[in-house]
Design an enzyme around this catalytic site. Structure first.
Site, mmCIF file in Angstrom:
data_model
loop_
_atom_site.group_PDB
_atom_site.id
_atom_site.type_symbol
_atom_site.label_atom_id
_atom_site.label_comp_id
_atom_site.label_asym_id
_atom_site.label_seq_id
_atom_site.Cartn_x
_atom_site.Cartn_y
_atom_site.Cartn_z
ATOM 1 C CE LYS A 124 -4.467 0.770 0.237
ATOM 2 N NZ LYS A 124 -5.556 -0.164 -0.096
ATOM 3 C CG ASP A 164 -7.342 2.966 -0.626
ATOM 4 O OD1 ASP A 164 -7.831 1.826 -0.574
ATOM 5 O OD2 ASP A 164 -7.342 3.731 0.358
HETATM 6 P P1 NDP Z 1 -13.049 7.367 -2.410
HETATM 7 O O1 NDP Z 1 -12.014 8.389 -2.217
HETATM 8 O O2 NDP Z 1 -13.651 7.163 -3.745
HETATM 9 O O3 NDP Z 1 -14.246 7.611 -1.378
HETATM 10 C C1 NDP Z 1 -14.018 7.666 -0.010
HETATM 11 C C2 NDP Z 1 -15.283 8.075 0.671
HETATM 12 O O4 NDP Z 1 -15.119 7.949 2.081
HETATM 13 C C3 NDP Z 1 -15.633 9.540 0.418
HETATM 14 O O5 NDP Z 1 -17.017 9.712 0.483
HETATM 15 C C4 NDP Z 1 -14.918 10.226 1.589
HETATM 16 O O6 NDP Z 1 -15.464 11.464 1.923
HETATM 17 C C5 NDP Z 1 -15.152 9.235 2.697
HETATM 18 N N1 NDP Z 1 -14.068 9.338 3.674
HETATM 19 C C6 NDP Z 1 -12.744 9.186 3.444
HETATM 20 N N2 NDP Z 1 -12.046 9.397 4.568
HETATM 21 C C7 NDP Z 1 -12.947 9.701 5.506
HETATM 22 C C8 NDP Z 1 -12.844 10.022 6.865
HETATM 23 N N3 NDP Z 1 -11.654 10.068 7.491
HETATM 24 N N4 NDP Z 1 -14.000 10.251 7.557
HETATM 25 C C9 NDP Z 1 -15.210 10.211 6.934
HETATM 26 N N5 NDP Z 1 -15.361 9.920 5.629
HETATM 27 C C10 NDP Z 1 -14.247 9.654 4.934
HETATM 28 O O7 NDP Z 1 -12.403 6.003 -1.865
HETATM 29 P P2 NDP Z 1 -12.901 4.505 -2.083
HETATM 30 O O8 NDP Z 1 -14.379 4.459 -2.232
HETATM 31 O O9 NDP Z 1 -12.046 3.903 -3.107
HETATM 32 O O10 NDP Z 1 -12.479 3.853 -0.683
HETATM 33 C C11 NDP Z 1 -13.386 3.687 0.414
HETATM 34 C C12 NDP Z 1 -12.888 2.582 1.322
HETATM 35 O O11 NDP Z 1 -12.852 1.353 0.587
HETATM 36 C C13 NDP Z 1 -11.472 2.757 1.869
HETATM 37 O O12 NDP Z 1 -11.409 2.186 3.163
HETATM 38 C C14 NDP Z 1 -10.620 1.918 0.917
HETATM 39 O O13 NDP Z 1 -9.418 1.496 1.522
HETATM 40 C C15 NDP Z 1 -11.559 0.760 0.677
HETATM 41 N N6 NDP Z 1 -11.313 -0.030 -0.531
HETATM 42 C C16 NDP Z 1 -11.247 0.552 -1.748
HETATM 43 C C17 NDP Z 1 -11.052 -0.228 -2.871
HETATM 44 C C18 NDP Z 1 -11.045 0.340 -4.241
HETATM 45 O O14 NDP Z 1 -10.946 -0.440 -5.177
HETATM 46 N N7 NDP Z 1 -11.163 1.631 -4.433
HETATM 47 C C19 NDP Z 1 -10.865 -1.668 -2.757
HETATM 48 C C20 NDP Z 1 -11.035 -2.196 -1.436
HETATM 49 C C21 NDP Z 1 -11.236 -1.379 -0.367
HETATM 50 P P3 NDP Z 1 -14.650 12.825 1.546
HETATM 51 O O15 NDP Z 1 -14.808 12.954 0.083
HETATM 52 O O16 NDP Z 1 -15.340 13.890 2.318
HETATM 53 O O17 NDP Z 1 -13.225 12.604 1.976
HETATM 54 O O1 2IT Z 2 -7.832 -1.893 -0.562
HETATM 55 C C1 2IT Z 2 -7.814 -2.383 -1.719
HETATM 56 O O2 2IT Z 2 -7.951 -3.576 -1.937
HETATM 57 C C2 2IT Z 2 -7.645 -1.442 -2.832
HETATM 58 N N1 2IT Z 2 -7.591 -0.240 -2.631
HETATM 59 C C3 2IT Z 2 -7.502 -1.966 -4.229
HETATM 60 C C4 2IT Z 2 -6.081 -2.406 -4.481
HETATM 61 C C5 2IT Z 2 -5.778 -2.792 -5.894
HETATM 62 O O3 2IT Z 2 -4.586 -3.046 -6.138
HETATM 63 O O4 2IT Z 2 -6.661 -2.864 -6.752
#
Ligand code: NDP
Ligand code: 2IT
Length: 448
Positions: A124, A164
C-alpha cells in the site's frame, strides 16, 4: 503462541502506530491455533517476518500549486510481502495518511490478496496530499512529483499500484502517464487504468459489486433474500456508489451515504433517479453529499459531522468510507435497530469493540479483507489481460468476479465454521485461509 507477548513486543517497537497494531492483533488472535499446529512456523520465526513489512520507501514530495507556492507532502510505499506474487495494492491520497495507516493497509492487503487466489503480494502507498479543492493541474503536478520519487520501486512484476481513497481514474491516469515517461516503457504497472490504455472493464465497479456478491453468499447461508432489505451505506466514493448501484439492481433499499462532512439518511430508500443524481454529483462535479440533502429536504435528513449508523433502521450495513468508522456504540445502535448483516466495503471500518458486538450477536459479519476483495481481484484480472495484451468483455470479468467472491466465501466457511453449530466466524475464516497460503509460500522459499 503467546499472542499477548507478541503484540506487546510489536507495540513496544512501533509505539506510534495504533492502526497497524490493531490490524496485526486481529490476525494474530485468529490464527494462534493454526500457528501452534505447525512447529516449523515457530522455528523460522514466520509470524514476525509476516507481520513486519519487507520494505518501506518514504520520501518528500515537493510540487508547485496554481499560485506558484511550493508545497511539500510526505509520500510512502509499504511493500509488505511478495511471497505469492508481485507487491500489489492501492495508493491513498488523504490528509490523514501516515505510516501507521499505510502499514495496516499493506498488512491487510497481503491476506486479502491471498484470498483472491490470484498471484499478488501485498502493498500500500500514499501521501498526506489531499486532492480535495485542488485543480486538475495541481493534482497532475503532484502525481508526477510523487511518481518521480517512487518509479524505481515499481514494475509489472515488482509492484503494481492502483486506486484507494482520493485516488481514482484521474490520479491513476496521471501517475501511469508519468511512470511511462520516466521508464520509457508501456507496461501494466498500474491497475484501474482508463479503458483506452489497458484498463479492465468492471474495475471501477468491482469493489462495490464484489461486496454485494459476497453479501449474497452470506445471506444464502441463512436463506435470506436481499430484495426489499434496507441497506445503510457510508461513504459516497467509488466503493459506496457501486455498492448502491448493484443493490438497487437487486431490489434492495439504499437508505444512507456519507462523506467526511456528514451523513444523509433517506428512510424510504432512494429511487434510481435519485441515485443517478448522487452519482453525477459525486463523479462529474466532485460535489459534497450535503448538496443532495439540500435539494431533497422532504425525503432526506442531513446529519453534519456524523456517521449514519445511529440514525438508521437498517437490515444491513455496508461501511464503505474509512477505517474505524463503526465503533462499539454504533454497533450497538445498529443491532438494537434490527441489523442482521454487516459486510465491509472499507478496510477495517469496524473497531475491535464493534466486531465483538457483531460476533456476540451472531449476525452475519464479514471483514473487509474478505468482502472488499473484489476490487483487487479485478486488478489481478487487469494484470492478466495486460500480460496477454487482450481485453475481456464485461460479462467475462463480472462472471470471474462472482466466482472469486463465492470462492472467498467458501474459504471463510471452511476455516471459520464453528464446530457443532452453523455459525461462521468470517474473521477467523478469512484470516486463517489468507495466512496459510502466504505461510506455506514463505516456508518453501527459505529465510531471507
Ligand atoms: P473514495 O475516495 O472514492 O471515497 C471515499 C469516501 O469515504 C468519500 O465519500 C470520503 O469522503 C469518505 N471518507 C474518506 N475518509 C474519511 C474520513 N476520514 N472520515 C469520513 N469519511 C471519509 O475512496 P474509495 O471508495 O475507493 O475507498 C473507500 C474505502 O474502501 C477505503 O477504506 C478503501 O481502503 C476501501 N477499498 C477501496 C477499494 C477500491 O478499489 N477503491 C478496494 C477495497 C477497499 P470525503 O470525500 O469527504 O473525503
Ligand atoms: O484496498 C484495496 O484492496 C484497494 N484499494 C484496491 C487495491 C488494488 O490493487 O486494486
Amino acid at each position: 503462541m503467546n499472542e499477548k507477548a507478541f503484540i506487546d513486543e510489536l507495540s513496544r517497537r512501533f509505539p506510534n502506530e495504533p492502526e497497524y497494531i490493531q490490524a496485526v492483533e486481529e490476525v494474530v488472535n485468529s490464527i494462534g491455533d493454526v500457528y501452534d499446529k505447525y512447529p516449523a512456523f515457530q522455528r523460522v520465526n514466520l509470524l514476525e517476518r509476516l507481520c513486519v513489512p519487507d520494505r518501506i520507501v518514504s520520501f518528500r514530495v515537493s510540487w508547485v500549486d496554481d499560485k506558484g507556492n511550493v508545497r511539500n507532502n510526505m509520500g510512502y510505499r509499504v511493500q509488505h510481502n511478495n511471497a505469492i506474487g508481485p507487491y500489489k495494492g492501492g495508493i491513498r491520497f488523504h490528509s490523514s495518511v501516515n505510516l501507521s495507516i499505510l502499514k495496516f493497509l499493506a498488512f491487510e492487503q497481503t491476506f486479502k490478496n491471498s484470498l483472491t487466489t490470484l498471484a499478488m503480494g501485498g502493498a500500500k502507498g500514499g501521501s498526506d496530499f489531499s486532492p480535495r479543492g485542488k485543480s486538475d493541474m495541481e493534482v497532475m503536478r503532484f502525481c508526477q512529483a510523487f511518481i518521480t520519487e517512487l518509479y524505481r520501486n515499481l514494475g509489472p512484476d515488482t509492484d503494481v499500484p492502483a486506486g484507494d481513497i482520493g485516488v481514482g481514474a484521474r490520479e491513476v491516469g496521471f501517475m501511469f502517464g508519468w511512470y511511462k515517461k520516466m521508464t520509457r516503457e508501456f507496461t501494466g504497472t498500474f491497475t484501474g487504468k482508463g479503458l483506452d490504455f489497458g484498463g479492465s472493464l468492471i474495475r471501477p465497479e468491482a469493489t462495490g459489486y464484489g461486496n454485494v456478491y459476497f453479501l449474497l453468499n452470506m445471506l444464502a447461508t441463512r436463506g435470506i433474500d436481499i430484495k426489499g432489505k434496507a441497506v445503510a451505506i457510508s461513504g459516497s466514493g467509488n466503493v459506496a456508489l457501486y455498492t448502491a448501484e448493484k443493490l438497487l439492481q437487486l431490489g434492495a433499499k439504499v437508505i444512507s451515504f456519507s462523506d467526511s462532512d456528514g451523513a444523509i439518511v433517506v428512510p424510504e430508500g432512494i429511487t434510481q433517479e435519485q441515485f443517478q443524481e448522487i452519482f453525477d454529483l459525486k463523479t462529474l462535479y466532485r460535489g459534497r453529499i450535503k448538496e443532495f440533502a439540500d435539494n431533497h429536504p422532504d425525503i432526506c435528513t442531513y446529519y453534519p459531522h456524523e456517521r449514519p449508523w445511529k440514525h438508521v433502521r437498517a437490515d444491513i450495513a455496508m461501511p464503505s468510507a474509512t477505517q474505524n468508522e463503526v465503533d462499539g456504540d454504533d454497533a450497538r445502535a445498529l443491532l438494537a435497530n434490527g441489523c442482521i448483516a454487516v459486510s465491509e466495503g472499507a478496510n477495517m471500518p469496524s473497531t475491535p469493540d464493534a466486531i465483538r458486538e457483531f460476533q456476540a450477536a451472531r449476525i452475519l459479519y464479514a471483514p473487509g479483507k474478505a468482502a472488499n476483495a473484489g476490487g483487487v481481484s479485478v486488478s489481478g484480472l487487469e494484470m492478466a489481460q495486460n500480460s496477454q495484451k487482450l481485453n475481456w468483455s464485461s460479462e467475462e470479468v463480472d462472471a470471474r468476479l462472482k466466482d472469486i467472491m463465492a470462492n472467498i466465501h467458501a474459504q471463510c466457511e471452511k476455516y471459520g465454521k464453528e464446530e457443532g453449530s452453523d455459525y461462521i466466524d468470517y474473521v477467523r475464516g478469512a484470516n486463517t485461509a489468507g495466512f496459510l497460503k502466504v505461510a506455506r509460500a514463505m516456508m518453501a522459499q527459505g529465510v531471507y
